[in-house]
Design a protein around this motif. Structure first.
Motif, PDB file in Angstrom:
ATOM      1  N   MET A   1      24.103  59.462  29.548  1.00 17.18           N
ATOM      2  CA  MET A   1      25.135  58.458  29.389  1.00 17.18           C
ATOM      3  C   MET A   1      24.560  57.126  29.867  1.00 17.18           C
ATOM      4  O   MET A   1      23.918  57.058  30.910  1.00 17.18           O
ATOM      5  CB  MET A   1      26.365  58.856  30.211  1.00 17.18           C
ATOM      6  N   ASP A   2      24.841  56.092  29.115  1.00 13.19           N
ATOM      7  CA  ASP A   2      24.327  54.783  29.509  1.00 13.19           C
ATOM      8  C   ASP A   2      25.092  54.255  30.724  1.00 13.19           C
ATOM      9  O   ASP A   2      26.229  54.656  30.973  1.00 13.19           O
ATOM     10  CB  ASP A   2      24.408  53.803  28.332  1.00 13.19           C
ATOM     11  N   PRO A   3      24.479  53.376  31.499  1.00 17.98           N
ATOM     12  CA  PRO A   3      25.100  52.891  32.736  1.00 17.98           C
ATOM     13  C   PRO A   3      26.431  52.173  32.530  1.00 17.98           C
ATOM     14  O   PRO A   3      27.330  52.292  33.363  1.00 17.98           O
ATOM     15  CB  PRO A   3      24.054  51.931  33.308  1.00 17.98           C
ATOM     16  N   VAL A   4      26.582  51.453  31.434  1.00 17.78           N
ATOM     17  CA  VAL A   4      27.844  50.738  31.193  1.00 17.78           C
ATOM     18  C   VAL A   4      28.974  51.735  30.961  1.00 17.78           C
ATOM     19  O   VAL A   4      30.069  51.596  31.525  1.00 17.78           O
ATOM     20  CB  VAL A   4      27.701  49.749  30.007  1.00 17.78           C
ATOM     21  N   SER A   5      28.718  52.757  30.160  1.00 16.67           N
ATOM     22  CA  SER A   5      29.752  53.775  29.914  1.00 16.67           C
ATOM     23  C   SER A   5      30.141  54.491  31.196  1.00 16.67           C
ATOM     24  O   SER A   5      31.323  54.734  31.460  1.00 16.67           O
ATOM     25  CB  SER A   5      29.268  54.790  28.876  1.00 16.67           C
ATOM     26  N   ALA A   6      29.146  54.839  31.999  1.00 20.41           N
ATOM     27  CA  ALA A   6      29.424  55.515  33.275  1.00 20.41           C
ATOM     28  C   ALA A   6      30.255  54.627  34.191  1.00 20.41           C
ATOM     29  O   ALA A   6      31.214  55.091  34.822  1.00 20.41           O
ATOM     30  CB  ALA A   6      28.114  55.903  33.952  1.00 20.41           C
ATOM     31  N   ALA A   7      29.928  53.348  34.245  1.00 22.52           N
ATOM     32  CA  ALA A   7      30.691  52.413  35.087  1.00 22.52           C
ATOM     33  C   ALA A   7      32.115  52.251  34.567  1.00 22.52           C
ATOM     34  O   ALA A   7      33.070  52.194  35.361  1.00 22.52           O
ATOM     35  CB  ALA A   7      29.987  51.056  35.137  1.00 22.52           C
ATOM     36  N   LEU A   8      32.276  52.180  33.257  1.00 22.01           N
ATOM     37  CA  LEU A   8      33.623  52.049  32.676  1.00 22.01           C
ATOM     38  C   LEU A   8      34.482  53.276  32.972  1.00 22.01           C
ATOM     39  O   LEU A   8      35.656  53.154  33.339  1.00 22.01           O
ATOM     40  CB  LEU A   8      33.537  51.822  31.168  1.00 22.01           C
ATOM     41  N   ILE A   9      33.884  54.450  32.843  1.00 20.15           N
ATOM     42  CA  ILE A   9      34.636  55.676  33.129  1.00 20.15           C
ATOM     43  C   ILE A   9      35.014  55.742  34.601  1.00 20.15           C
ATOM     44  O   ILE A   9      36.156  56.058  34.953  1.00 20.15           O
ATOM     45  CB  ILE A   9      33.838  56.920  32.686  1.00 20.15           C
ATOM     46  N   THR A  10      34.071  55.432  35.472  1.00 19.71           N
ATOM     47  CA  THR A  10      34.344  55.469  36.912  1.00 19.71           C
ATOM     48  C   THR A  10      35.454  54.494  37.287  1.00 19.71           C
ATOM     49  O   THR A  10      36.384  54.842  38.023  1.00 19.71           O
ATOM     50  CB  THR A  10      33.062  55.144  37.701  1.00 19.71           C
ATOM     51  N   LYS A  11      35.379  53.282  36.782  1.00 16.27           N
ATOM     52  CA  LYS A  11      36.394  52.266  37.092  1.00 16.27           C
ATOM     53  C   LYS A  11      37.744  52.665  36.498  1.00 16.27           C
ATOM     54  O   LYS A  11      38.791  52.446  37.117  1.00 16.27           O
ATOM     55  CB  LYS A  11      35.936  50.906  36.568  1.00 16.27           C
ATOM     56  N   ALA A  50      33.759  44.828  30.009  1.00 14.38           N
ATOM     57  CA  ALA A  50      32.835  45.736  29.319  1.00 14.38           C
ATOM     58  C   ALA A  50      31.770  44.972  28.544  1.00 14.38           C
ATOM     59  O   ALA A  50      30.626  45.430  28.438  1.00 14.38           O
ATOM     60  CB  ALA A  50      33.605  46.660  28.385  1.00 14.38           C
ATOM     61  N   ASN A  51      32.117  43.823  28.018  1.00 18.90           N
ATOM     62  CA  ASN A  51      31.166  43.021  27.247  1.00 18.90           C
ATOM     63  C   ASN A  51      30.291  42.140  28.124  1.00 18.90           C
ATOM     64  O   ASN A  51      29.372  41.497  27.620  1.00 18.90           O
ATOM     65  CB  ASN A  51      31.917  42.144  26.243  1.00 18.90           C
ATOM     66  N   GLN A  52      30.588  42.106  29.421  1.00 20.43           N
ATOM     67  CA  GLN A  52      29.877  41.200  30.317  1.00 20.43           C
ATOM     68  C   GLN A  52      28.886  41.908  31.236  1.00 20.43           C
ATOM     69  O   GLN A  52      28.198  41.248  32.010  1.00 20.43           O
ATOM     70  CB  GLN A  52      30.889  40.398  31.141  1.00 20.43           C
ATOM     71  N   GLY A  53      28.853  43.218  31.203  1.00 22.22           N
ATOM     72  CA  GLY A  53      27.852  43.950  31.974  1.00 22.22           C
ATOM     73  C   GLY A  53      28.373  44.634  33.225  1.00 22.22           C
ATOM     74  O   GLY A  53      29.563  44.580  33.550  1.00 22.22           O
ATOM     75  N   LEU A  54      27.439  45.270  33.916  1.00 22.96           N
ATOM     76  CA  LEU A  54      27.777  46.109  35.075  1.00 22.96           C
ATOM     77  C   LEU A  54      28.414  45.346  36.226  1.00 22.96           C
ATOM     78  O   LEU A  54      29.346  45.849  36.859  1.00 22.96           O
ATOM     79  CB  LEU A  54      26.523  46.835  35.569  1.00 22.96           C
ATOM     80  N   ASP A  55      27.922  44.152  36.509  1.00 32.19           N
ATOM     81  CA  ASP A  55      28.492  43.385  37.621  1.00 32.19           C
ATOM     82  C   ASP A  55      29.945  43.018  37.349  1.00 32.19           C
ATOM     83  O   ASP A  55      30.788  43.070  38.256  1.00 32.19           O
ATOM     84  CB  ASP A  55      27.669  42.125  37.891  1.00 32.19           C
ATOM     85  N   ALA A  56      30.252  42.657  36.118  1.00 32.20           N
ATOM     86  CA  ALA A  56      31.630  42.311  35.756  1.00 32.20           C
ATOM     87  C   ALA A  56      32.531  43.540  35.845  1.00 32.20           C
ATOM     88  O   ALA A  56      33.671  43.446  36.307  1.00 32.20           O
ATOM     89  CB  ALA A  56      31.672  41.709  34.352  1.00 32.20           C
ATOM     90  N   ILE A  57      32.021  44.683  35.430  1.00 34.43           N
ATOM     91  CA  ILE A  57      32.801  45.926  35.517  1.00 34.43           C
ATOM     92  C   ILE A  57      33.079  46.264  36.979  1.00 34.43           C
ATOM     93  O   ILE A  57      34.199  46.609  37.349  1.00 34.43           O
ATOM     94  CB  ILE A  57      32.065  47.079  34.809  1.00 34.43           C
ATOM     95  N   ALA A  58      32.058  46.140  37.814  1.00 30.76           N
ATOM     96  CA  ALA A  58      32.222  46.449  39.243  1.00 30.76           C
ATOM     97  C   ALA A  58      33.234  45.521  39.907  1.00 30.76           C
ATOM     98  O   ALA A  58      33.905  45.912  40.866  1.00 30.76           O
ATOM     99  CB  ALA A  58      30.877  46.350  39.950  1.00 30.76           C
ATOM    100  N   ALA A  59      33.365  44.307  39.401  1.00 31.27           N
ATOM    101  CA  ALA A  59      34.278  43.326  40.008  1.00 31.27           C
ATOM    102  C   ALA A  59      35.738  43.541  39.622  1.00 31.27           C
ATOM    103  O   ALA A  59      36.634  42.969  40.246  1.00 31.27           O
ATOM    104  CB  ALA A  59      33.854  41.914  39.616  1.00 31.27           C
ATOM    105  N   VAL A  60      36.002  44.379  38.626  1.00 28.79           N
ATOM    106  CA  VAL A  60      37.384  44.612  38.194  1.00 28.79           C
ATOM    107  C   VAL A  60      38.129  45.398  39.272  1.00 28.79           C
ATOM    108  O   VAL A  60      37.664  46.422  39.747  1.00 28.79           O
ATOM    109  CB  VAL A  60      37.428  45.375  36.852  1.00 28.79           C
ATOM    110  N   LYS A  61      39.281  44.878  39.653  1.00 29.45           N
ATOM    111  CA  LYS A  61      40.144  45.542  40.641  1.00 29.45           C
ATOM    112  C   LYS A  61      41.509  45.789  40.004  1.00 29.45           C
ATOM    113  O   LYS A  61      42.136  44.848  39.494  1.00 29.45           O
ATOM    114  CB  LYS A  61      40.337  44.661  41.878  1.00 29.45           C
ATOM    115  N   PRO A  62      41.968  47.028  40.006  1.00 30.80           N
ATOM    116  CA  PRO A  62      43.311  47.280  39.482  1.00 30.80           C
ATOM    117  C   PRO A  62      44.348  46.482  40.273  1.00 30.80           C
ATOM    118  O   PRO A  62      44.229  46.331  41.485  1.00 30.80           O
ATOM    119  CB  PRO A  62      43.506  48.781  39.692  1.00 30.80           C
ATOM    120  N   ARG A  63      45.334  45.945  39.573  1.00 25.39           N
ATOM    121  CA  ARG A  63      46.382  45.139  40.209  1.00 25.39           C
ATOM    122  C   ARG A  63      47.691  45.927  40.265  1.00 25.39           C
ATOM    123  O   ARG A  63      48.125  46.477  39.260  1.00 25.39           O
ATOM    124  CB  ARG A  63      46.612  43.847  39.430  1.00 25.39           C
ATOM    125  N   VAL A  64      48.271  45.955  41.447  1.00 25.18           N
ATOM    126  CA  VAL A  64      49.611  46.526  41.610  1.00 25.18           C
ATOM    127  C   VAL A  64      50.571  45.351  41.623  1.00 25.18           C
ATOM    128  O   VAL A  64      50.439  44.443  42.439  1.00 25.18           O
ATOM    129  CB  VAL A  64      49.724  47.335  42.921  1.00 25.18           C
TER     130      VAL A  64
END
Length: 115
Positions: A1-11, A50-64
């Motif tokens: 699995m590519d790193p972006v897909s893995a990061a998206l699934i984890t997030k 997802a279109n901006q790469g791993l750092d952008a994915i890691a920075a996403v925080k779910p909002r309540v």
């Protein structure tokens, strides 16, 4: 699995787990006086990241955030909360299934195609 897909699934799993917690709280407090139900959002931010790469994915925080008042006022709708819980659990299960299949493929490759 590519790193972006893995990061998206984890997030996504993180966001869905939080949504399940918030939904459970909404259901548990449905009859509490002055309780204001909440919701979790993260999908739009994750889609953009997802279109901006791993750092952008890691920075996403779910909002309540508090739920907007519905047609029936501010009180939680247990039927809608149960629907949300069911849909969220289904998505979570599907992502875990994808990860499991990916691990099976990796395991097969590591063993040289042997079971």
């Amino acid at each position: 699995m590519d790193p972006v897909s893995a990061a998206l699934i984890t997030k996504s799993l993180d966001g869905l787990a939080l949504r399940l917690d918030v939904t459970a709280s909404n259901i548990a407090n449905a009859n509490s006086r002055n309780f204001r139900p909440s919701q979790v959002s993260f999908e739009d931010s994750l889609r953009t990241a997802a279109n901006q790469g791993l750092d952008a994915i890691a920075a996403v925080k779910p909002r309540v955030e508090p739920m907007a008042a519905g047609r029936f006022g501010d009180e939680p709708r247990t039927d809608l909360e149960l629907d949300t819980a069911t849909a969220t659990a289904g998505r979570y299960s599907a992502l875990v299934e994808i990860l499991g299949r990916e691990l099976d493929i990796s395991r097969t490759v590591i063993r040289g195609g042997q079971q």
